[in-house]
Design a protein around this motif. Structure first.
Motif, PDB file in Angstrom:
ATOM      1  N   ASN A   1      -8.789   5.461  -7.080  1.00  0.00           N
ATOM      2  CA  ASN A   1      -9.039   4.131  -6.519  1.00  0.00           C
ATOM      3  C   ASN A   1      -7.781   3.718  -5.763  1.00  0.00           C
ATOM      4  OD1 ASN A   1     -10.266   1.693  -5.960  1.00  0.00           O
ATOM      5  ND2 ASN A   1      -9.564   0.738  -7.845  1.00  0.00           N
TER       6      ASN A   1
ATOM      7  N   LEU B   1      -9.735   6.409  -1.381  1.00  0.00           N
ATOM      8  CA  LEU B   1     -10.082   5.393  -0.390  1.00  0.00           C
ATOM      9  C   LEU B   1      -9.645   5.782   1.015  1.00  0.00           C
ATOM     10  CD1 LEU B   1      -9.147   2.129  -2.334  1.00  0.00           C
ATOM     11  CD2 LEU B   1     -11.406   3.173  -2.047  1.00  0.00           C
TER      12      LEU B   1
ATOM     13  N   TYR C   1      -4.961   5.639  -2.461  1.00  0.00           N
ATOM     14  CA  TYR C   1      -4.734   6.490  -1.299  1.00  0.00           C
ATOM     15  C   TYR C   1      -3.992   7.777  -1.665  1.00  0.00           C
ATOM     16  CZ  TYR C   1      -6.147   2.286   1.011  1.00  0.00           C
ATOM     17  OH  TYR C   1      -6.876   1.203   1.398  1.00  0.00           O
TER      18      TYR C   1
ATOM     19  N   GLY D   1     -15.288   0.007  -7.880  1.00  0.00           N
ATOM     20  CA  GLY D   1     -16.410   0.327  -6.998  1.00  0.00           C
ATOM     21  C   GLY D   1     -17.761   0.081  -7.643  1.00  0.00           C
TER      22      GLY D   1
ATOM     23  N   ARG E   1       0.830  -1.197   0.000  1.00  0.00           N
ATOM     24  CA  ARG E   1       0.000   0.000   0.000  1.00  0.00           C
ATOM     25  C   ARG E   1       0.871   1.256   0.000  1.00  0.00           C
ATOM     26  NH1 ARG E   1      -4.767   0.146   4.225  1.00  0.00           N
ATOM     27  NH2 ARG E   1      -5.348  -1.569   2.904  1.00  0.00           N
TER      28      ARG E   1
END
Length: 79
Positions: A25, A44, A27, A66, A2
């Motif tokens: 989609n 997100l 961070y 989503g 991430r």
């Protein structure tokens, strides 16, 4: 692993180039600074780690996430 795909520099670039907003989609980082920039951001969440920028991305392509299909040239309305 991430990481954040957008920070304050990219948000500022977008605002300076007339972008109304971005939908990510993934961070973002630098959220307090981005909050003061005249651009809407939907993501997100936040994460402090920068991306490695190993992939340039694509422009003008259809994407799906989503449960929504995003088509180039269409508008997104958000609040």
């Amino acid at each position: 692993k991430r990481c954040a795909t957008m920070g304050d520099m990219l948000a500022r670039f977008g605002a300076e180039n007339g972008w109304n907003g971005v939908v990510i989609n993934g961070y973002i980082r630098d959220s307090k600074i981005i909050n003061g920039i005249d651009i809407g951001v939907k993501a997100l969440g936040t994460h402090p780690l920068k991306s490695l920028k190993a992939y340039r991305g694509e422009k003008g392509v259809q994407v799906n996430f989503g449960g929504v299909e995003f088509v180039p040239g269409h508008y997104i309305y958000s609040d």
